[in-house]
Scaffold this motif. Structure first.
Motif: not given
Length: 190
Positions: A36-52
């Motif tokens: 159905g398109g739902w995925q649990p996320s382990a989202k952190g509080n910080g913003q990912p640095i992209v590009p790494q």
């Protein structure tokens, strides 16, 4: 086979089917949610640095207050919480730095696995500077390669969490939640 044995056999098979269903139900529900398109996320509080970015590969130079170069790769695997102060670090800035140092202390037995590095002009008040030096290593970004992470707002602090190999993991812009930072630290420092 008589009727009593037949009933007993059907009852046993029903119990076996129910037990199998109890174990299969979570997998079926997970499959349906994923489909159905739902995925649990382990989202952190910080913003990912992209590009790494990897500060070792970039040869990002930080000079400490004692004149030594900061080693992104340490003798033992330890992460770095990098604090970047905006102009005129005063009361709010110091409160945020204190909350960050408290987050390190809250790691308890794992606090030695996190280094605190402050880049910017230290507070003008000598007492504040001395108190800060007991938790933070003070330094400066020699080539200005971290300027995009430094806040422009006076009396504010942003942070970058850096892996022990020099890879920048996440960015916490000025005004970040220190409790959220602590939750992220607990996830990555074990």
């Amino acid at each position: 086979m008589n009727t009593a044995e037949s009933k007993s056999l059907r009852k046993s098979r029903l119990y076996l089917l129910l037990i199998a269903l109890v174990f299969a139900a979570p997998m079926i529900v997970a499959g349906l949610l994923t489909y159905g398109g739902w995925q649990p996320s382990a989202k952190g509080n910080g913003q990912p640095i992209v590009p790494q970015r990897n500060f070792v590969d970039e040869q990002l130079r930080v000079q400490l207050a004692d004149g030594q170069a900061y080693a992104w790769r340490d003798s033992e695997p330890r992460m770095t919480l990098l604090a970047l102060a905006g102009p005129d670090c005063a009361a709010r800035c110091l409160d945020t730095l204190t909350a960050m140092a408290k987050a390190r202390v809250m790691l308890s037995r794992n606090q030695s696995r996190l280094r605190l590095l402050y880049l910017g002009t230290p507070p003008a008040n000598a007492a504040d500077r001395t108190a800060m030096a007991s938790y933070w290593q003070l330094g400066r970004d020699v080539d200005g390669k971290l300027a995009r992470y430094r806040p422009a707002t006076p009396d504010s602090v942003s942070a970058v969490l850096v892996e022990s190999n020099g890879t920048a993991l996440s960015f916490y812009p000025a005004g970040f939640d220190a409790a959220g930072l602590l939750r992220d630290l607990r996830k990555v420092i074990k």
